[in-house]
Scaffold this active site. Sequence first.
Site, PDB file in Angstrom:
ATOM      1  N   LYS A 222       0.953  -1.264   0.041  1.00 55.98           N
ATOM      2  CA  LYS A 222       0.033  -0.032   0.163  1.00 55.98           C
ATOM      3  C   LYS A 222       0.826   1.322  -0.042  1.00 55.98           C
ATOM      4  O   LYS A 222       2.021   1.238   0.346  1.00 55.98           O
ATOM      5  CB  LYS A 222      -0.879  -0.126   1.158  1.00 55.98           C
ATOM      6  CG  LYS A 222      -2.102  -0.749   0.980  1.00 55.98           C
ATOM      7  CD  LYS A 222      -3.150  -0.898   2.018  1.00 55.98           C
ATOM      8  CE  LYS A 222      -4.388  -1.742   1.752  1.00 55.98           C
ATOM      9  NZ  LYS A 222      -5.415  -1.871   2.853  1.00 55.98           N
ATOM     10  N   ARG A 256      -3.127  -9.878   5.711  1.00 60.33           N
ATOM     11  CA  ARG A 256      -3.683 -10.014   4.073  1.00 60.33           C
ATOM     12  C   ARG A 256      -2.722  -9.397   3.348  1.00 60.33           C
ATOM     13  O   ARG A 256      -2.310  -7.972   3.353  1.00 60.33           O
ATOM     14  CB  ARG A 256      -4.940  -9.105   4.016  1.00 60.33           C
ATOM     15  CG  ARG A 256      -5.602  -9.226   2.739  1.00 60.33           C
ATOM     16  CD  ARG A 256      -6.952  -8.415   2.739  1.00 60.33           C
ATOM     17  NE  ARG A 256      -7.570  -8.275   1.311  1.00 60.33           N
ATOM     18  CZ  ARG A 256      -7.289  -7.420   0.434  1.00 60.33           C
ATOM     19  NH1 ARG A 256      -6.295  -6.467   0.547  1.00 60.33           N
ATOM     20  NH2 ARG A 256      -7.851  -7.549  -0.697  1.00 60.33           N
TER      21      ARG A 256
END
Length: 279
Positions: A222, A256
């Site tokens: 991210k 995740r």
Amino acid sequence: MQLTLPRQRTLDLARPKVMGILNVTPDSFSDGGQFERLDSALYQAEQMLQQGAAILDIGGESTRPGSEPVPLQQELDRVLPVIEAIRNRLDCVVSIDTSKAAVMSAAVQAGADMINDVYALRADGALAAAAAAGVPVCLMHMLGEPKTMQQQPEYRDVTAEVLDFMQQRVAACLGAGIAREQLLLDPGFGFGKTLAQNYQLLQQLEQWQAFQLPLLVGMSRKSMVGNLLGLPVTERLAGSLACATIAAIKGAHIIRVHDVKATADVLAVLDATLHGVEE
Ligand code: 7PM
């Protein structure tokens, strides 16, 4: 801590588990049509399980920041065949990444074991659909909508406000008849948070333990990694592994990620350190 899954199965969360991200999208494969897409998804799924994933998260990609919603039928066409194929061939926990009530119901019918909803069951009919499905549900925090959430997120205290949101969503779920034991929580890294807010959330992740519910986190590749380090998405592995390690130390139960093998290695080293190694 453990999750109760359909078909008399459980997922033990005493040690952190890896959730592998399996994106089923048109652009995730050249232009092969149904067959090639299924083939590629199954291959990816097998790889991730071999590499140590306990859960596969299957998404039709409706939830990217700045993205347009995907039409219902398109999302169903993308995810249902993949869920069925994995269910029939592989032994693993299958998570459906969706915010749409109709996709939740159909996916669980097709064999999904849990629901991952970045909208925390706020969409029309989602609370009722999740309650009827009877499977575990991950409630993620997102400020605003995917299209607008990166416009000037403002919090008085990001952790306090996100925890407060979670309290409200947990109450809404209980009110809809979802058992507390079926809930997982996720701070939603990158969803309506600035770089500084993302790191404050990570620093304060221990505070989530007050809920006594499984904690899922997603920081893999991210912008909280990329913007901090000034790196493109292809160069974010080391930073993502640091995030995974820190989250696991601070009590996260499910991580995740895109890079399953590297993350499983990091968690194995952490586990050896915390719990020892047999001579
Ligand atoms: C572009 C930007 C593409 C962001 C994809 C994403 C999470 C999630 C996503 C998370 C849970 C990604 C995100 N992130 N579900 N779905 N937690 N529960 O990086 O952090 O995969 S989409």
